[in-house]
Design an enzyme around this catalytic site. Structure first.
Site, mmCIF file in Angstrom:
data_model
loop_
_atom_site.group_PDB
_atom_site.id
_atom_site.type_symbol
_atom_site.label_atom_id
_atom_site.label_comp_id
_atom_site.label_asym_id
_atom_site.label_seq_id
_atom_site.Cartn_x
_atom_site.Cartn_y
_atom_site.Cartn_z
ATOM 1 N N ASN A 12 0.910 -1.255 -0.064
ATOM 2 C CA ASN A 12 0.221 0.016 -0.018
ATOM 3 C C ASN A 12 0.830 1.147 -0.045
ATOM 4 O O ASN A 12 1.588 1.561 1.007
ATOM 5 C CB ASN A 12 -0.900 0.120 1.278
ATOM 6 C CG ASN A 12 -1.653 1.132 1.442
ATOM 7 O OD1 ASN A 12 -1.807 1.951 0.440
ATOM 8 N ND2 ASN A 12 -2.227 1.427 2.742
ATOM 9 N N LYS A 14 0.035 4.263 -0.078
ATOM 10 C CA LYS A 14 -0.423 5.584 0.347
ATOM 11 C C LYS A 14 -0.257 6.718 -0.656
ATOM 12 O O LYS A 14 -0.291 6.567 -1.778
ATOM 13 C CB LYS A 14 -0.011 5.744 1.802
ATOM 14 C CG LYS A 14 -0.192 4.387 2.537
ATOM 15 C CD LYS A 14 0.202 4.605 4.104
ATOM 16 C CE LYS A 14 -0.048 3.301 4.713
ATOM 17 N NZ LYS A 14 0.264 3.463 6.337
ATOM 18 N N HIS A 99 -9.490 1.059 5.258
ATOM 19 C CA HIS A 99 -8.022 1.358 6.298
ATOM 20 C C HIS A 99 -8.134 2.430 7.206
ATOM 21 O O HIS A 99 -8.903 3.187 7.167
ATOM 22 C CB HIS A 99 -7.064 1.897 4.980
ATOM 23 C CG HIS A 99 -5.740 1.964 5.582
ATOM 24 N ND1 HIS A 99 -5.133 2.939 6.150
ATOM 25 C CD2 HIS A 99 -4.779 1.182 5.538
ATOM 26 C CE1 HIS A 99 -3.817 2.477 6.700
ATOM 27 N NE2 HIS A 99 -3.446 1.432 6.267
ATOM 28 N N GLU A 101 -6.554 4.823 8.221
ATOM 29 C CA GLU A 101 -6.286 6.161 7.929
ATOM 30 C C GLU A 101 -7.808 6.673 7.640
ATOM 31 O O GLU A 101 -8.078 7.891 8.000
ATOM 32 C CB GLU A 101 -5.097 6.412 7.059
ATOM 33 C CG GLU A 101 -3.729 6.238 7.624
ATOM 34 C CD GLU A 101 -2.642 5.565 7.079
ATOM 35 O OE1 GLU A 101 -2.738 5.637 5.670
ATOM 36 O OE2 GLU A 101 -1.851 5.007 7.378
ATOM 37 N N GLU A 168 -5.126 -5.123 10.854
ATOM 38 C CA GLU A 168 -3.979 -4.293 10.961
ATOM 39 C C GLU A 168 -4.324 -3.276 12.442
ATOM 40 O O GLU A 168 -5.213 -2.471 12.410
ATOM 41 C CB GLU A 168 -4.237 -3.039 9.930
ATOM 42 C CG GLU A 168 -3.946 -3.685 8.558
ATOM 43 C CD GLU A 168 -3.236 -2.558 7.521
ATOM 44 O OE1 GLU A 168 -2.427 -3.030 6.928
ATOM 45 O OE2 GLU A 168 -3.842 -1.560 7.446
ATOM 46 N N GLY A 174 2.929 2.080 10.673
ATOM 47 C CA GLY A 174 4.106 3.195 10.548
ATOM 48 C C GLY A 174 4.508 3.384 11.696
ATOM 49 O O GLY A 174 5.283 4.486 11.920
ATOM 50 N N SER A 207 3.815 -2.441 10.077
ATOM 51 C CA SER A 207 5.205 -2.414 10.026
ATOM 52 C C SER A 207 5.834 -3.657 9.645
ATOM 53 O O SER A 207 6.686 -4.144 10.316
ATOM 54 C CB SER A 207 5.606 -2.062 11.655
ATOM 55 O OG SER A 207 5.307 -0.786 11.978
HETATM 56 P P1 PGA Z 1 3.192 0.141 7.539
HETATM 57 O O1 PGA Z 1 1.613 0.429 6.919
HETATM 58 O O2 PGA Z 1 3.530 -0.845 7.049
HETATM 59 O O3 PGA Z 1 3.887 1.264 6.908
HETATM 60 O O4 PGA Z 1 2.988 0.055 8.936
HETATM 61 C C1 PGA Z 1 0.769 -0.601 6.931
HETATM 62 C C2 PGA Z 1 -0.579 -0.108 6.339
HETATM 63 O O5 PGA Z 1 -1.042 0.940 6.684
HETATM 64 O O6 PGA Z 1 -1.235 -0.712 5.579
#
Ligand code: PGA
Length: 249
Positions: A12, A14, A99, A101, A168, A174, A207
């Site tokens: 992803n 983003k 997601h 976010e 997740e 992140g 992560s």
């Molecule tokens: P990350 O993001 O691997 O940077 O933690 C995962 C995600 O948001 O799908």
């Protein structure tokens, strides 16, 4: 549970990657996944603006393209939104929905997420539906209740055979804090049980890195990963895609 389907390794991106950067990524990445073991597939989710050029760059490679979101209507007065038919035109096969976010920044609800996922399936896109608890919820022992609600409401009416659910935990996204593989596996197993269909693909995300991928992918209920930061670098995502196998460039 033995896998009856391929593992799905998804990146992803983003809000990263211009068209030029996406092309450069493809050039460096494709040789690294040219000899992947056949038990897995790779999906990349670029921003909408890079979908067309990435689709051309990946043609014939077997690497699939996902959108990072999809609207539930086919067209209409929805400024800033993208519909499933618009994605299909560019060879997109998957769409991430729910997601954390957009749940956090745009107050997405489970009901909207369900509409998006249903529209995706109605147009033959595979929804990657994200679920997961915040740190506060985990510390208050609400993890199971929160995820159960997200599964019940977000996945209502979906065909489990054309569905990916990504667990997740928000505190792991992140942050560099990967959820312990055994705990990720436990929650992925619960999700599989709540979906009620053994063949649903359940991913872990948060992560994921070259250092953690092998441990995650040996778990019985983890059928793949959704990778953010580590999917932006072709070498690190190439290593993740080649988990438990040497990269053969
Ligand atoms: P990350 O993001 O691997 O940077 O933690 C995962 C995600 O948001 O799908």
């Amino acid at each position: 549970m033995p896998l009856v389907h391929k593992a799905v390794i998804a990146g992803n991106w983003k809000m990263h990657m211009t068209c030029a950067e996406a092309q450069a990524f493809a050039q460096a990445f494709l040789p690294l996944v040219a000899h992947l073991p056949t038990d897995r597939e790779v999906v990349l989710a670029p921003p909408f603006t890079a979908i067309a050029i990435l689709s051309e760059a990946l043609a014939g490679s077997g690497v699939a393209i996902s959108a990072q979101n999809v609207h539930w209507e086919e067209k209409g007065a929805y400024t800033g939104m993208i519909s499933a038919p618009m994605l299909l035109e560019h060879g997109v096969t998957h769409a991430i929905v729910g997601h954390s976010e957009p749940r956090k920044y745009y107050s997405e609800t489970d009901e909207q997420i369900n509409l998006r996922a249903r529209s995706a399936q109605a147009h033959d896109l595979i929804p990657i539906v994200c679920v997961g608890e915040s740190l506060d919820q985990r510390e208050a022992s609400e993890t199971e209740r929160v995820i159960h609600r997200q599964v019940e409401q977000g996945l209502e009416g979906l065909d489990p055979c054309r569905l990916i659910v990504a667990y997740e935990p928000i505190w792991a996204i992140g942050t560099g804090k990967t959820c312990a593989a055994s705990e990720a596996n436990r929650i992925c197993g619960l999700i599989r049980g709540w979906v009620g269909h053994p063949e649903v693909i359940v991913q872990y995300g948060g992560s994921v890195s070259p250092a953690t991928i092998d441990d995650l992918m040996v778990q019985s209920d983890i059928d793949g990963v959704l990778v953010g930061g580590a999917s932006l670098d072709p070498l690190s995502f190439g290593r993740i895609a080649n988990y438990q196998a040497p990269v053969q460039a």
